[in-house]
Design a protein around this motif. Structure first.
Motif, short mmCIF file in Angstrom:
data_model
loop_
_atom_site.label_atom_id
_atom_site.label_comp_id
_atom_site.label_asym_id
_atom_site.label_seq_id
_atom_site.Cartn_x
_atom_site.Cartn_y
_atom_site.Cartn_z
N GLN A 161 -20.72 -48.34 8.17
CA GLN A 161 -20.82 -49.25 9.31
C GLN A 161 -19.44 -49.77 9.72
O GLN A 161 -19.15 -49.92 10.89
CB GLN A 161 -21.72 -50.43 8.95
CG GLN A 161 -22.92 -50.55 9.86
CD GLN A 161 -24.08 -51.25 9.17
OE1 GLN A 161 -23.86 -52.05 8.27
NE2 GLN A 161 -25.29 -50.93 9.56
N ARG A 162 -18.61 -50.00 8.70
CA ARG A 162 -17.26 -50.53 8.97
C ARG A 162 -16.29 -49.44 9.41
O ARG A 162 -15.30 -49.72 10.08
CB ARG A 162 -16.70 -51.20 7.71
CG ARG A 162 -17.25 -52.59 7.42
CD ARG A 162 -16.39 -53.31 6.39
NE ARG A 162 -16.19 -52.50 5.18
CZ ARG A 162 -17.01 -52.50 4.13
NH1 ARG A 162 -18.08 -53.25 4.14
NH2 ARG A 162 -16.75 -51.74 3.09
N ASP B 100 -22.78 -49.70 4.09
CA ASP B 100 -21.85 -50.75 4.55
C ASP B 100 -20.51 -50.15 4.95
O ASP B 100 -19.95 -50.48 5.99
CB ASP B 100 -21.63 -51.79 3.44
CG ASP B 100 -22.85 -52.68 3.26
OD1 ASP B 100 -23.74 -52.61 4.14
OD2 ASP B 100 -22.91 -53.40 2.26
#
Ligand code: OAD
Length: 240
Positions: free
Chosen positions: A15-16, A12
């Motif tokens: 991805q950010r 996560d």
């Protein structure tokens, strides 16, 4: 926390992330069959690499030092990048991504990574200790050890030895990348050789999310946001 939850958390975060960065050490090449420096398989003919990778050792016995590098070059000419190197190539396909490596094996570039800062030089380069000429040289094995330059001077491997300055351009670029990064993956380094060991804490102090991937804990593990105790070739493909 369960390892799969940690992997999900890092996935996560990656991805950010706008400007992820990796700092790699010998451990990322371990699964290609390249011995690390400080593991139990890190010894070479009862010498510790730290004793051979020095200007003093080269002055005293250039032949012995070249035998060590000849052995490493031969070994490296036969190995391939592994799943960990390739996973990092996939990050670059999605967003701006750079690698700062302490490795001299060239495996990140061979896998396809295009922005690799080689802090400790490259084992496929040679430099003349007399005239300073430096070039790529992939000869394996050299017929004569130590090899000589056209000018007659002794050639040395184009790597950084203990007690030597790091290449200024590589160091400048590394600091630039650390300033800009918001997520740093610290992969397969024992975190004891400076300045690389301080890069992770520097990134952390500047607000980056820092992740360590290593089967063992290191002196820098306690600074990390996430520590994943596992092999790079198994963990990285799951993150990417
Ligand atoms: P080291 O040999 O000191 O450390 C290797 C690290 O990789 C250890 O922390 C291992 O636990 C870890 N490791 C082993 N297998 C792994 C795997 N499959 N996946 C992930 N991690 C794994 O190597 P470096 O930290 O790179 O410098 O050493 C730093 C510098 O010291 C080297 O660049 C070299 C050396 O002497 C010079 O020659 C100047």
């Amino acid at each position: 926390m369960d390892i799969s939850l940690l992997i999900e958390k890092v996935r996560d975060a990656l991805q950010r992330a706008r400007r992820p960065l990796a700092l790699t050490g010998a451990g990322i090449s371990a699964e290609s069959g390249v011995p690390t420096f400080r593991g139990s398989d890190g010894l070479w003919r009862n010498h510790r690499p730290e004793e051979l990778a020095t200007p003093e050792a080269f002055r005293k016995d250039p032949r012995l030092v070249w035998e060590f590098y000849q052995w490493r070059r031969t070994l490296l000419s036969e190995v391939k990048p592994n799943r960990a190197h390739y996973a990092l190539v996939r990050i670059e396909e999605k967003k701006p991504f750079s690698i700062i490596t302490q490795n001299v094996d060239g495996l990140h570039s061979l896998a396809g990574s295009t922005d690799v800062v080689e802090l400790h030089g490259n084992i496929w380069r040679v430099r003349c200790t007399d005239c300073g000429m430096e070039r790529e040289d992939r000869t394996v094995p050299f017929e004569e050890i130590p090899p000589r330059c056209g000018c007659g001077g002794l050639l040395r491997p184009g790597v950084v030895w203990f007690g030597e300055m790091l290449p200024a351009d590589a160091l400048d670029r590394a600091y630039e990348l650390i300033k800009a990064t918001d997520l740093m993956l610290v992969i397969g380094t024992s975190g004891v050789v400076q300045p690389a060991a301080s890069f992770a804490t520097m990134a952390k102090r500047r607000g980056a999310f820092v992740v360590e991937i290593n089967p063992e804990l290191t002196p820098i593990s306690s600074y990390m946001d996430v520590v994943i105790n596992g092999k790079a070739g198994e963990i990285l493909p799951q993150i990417v």
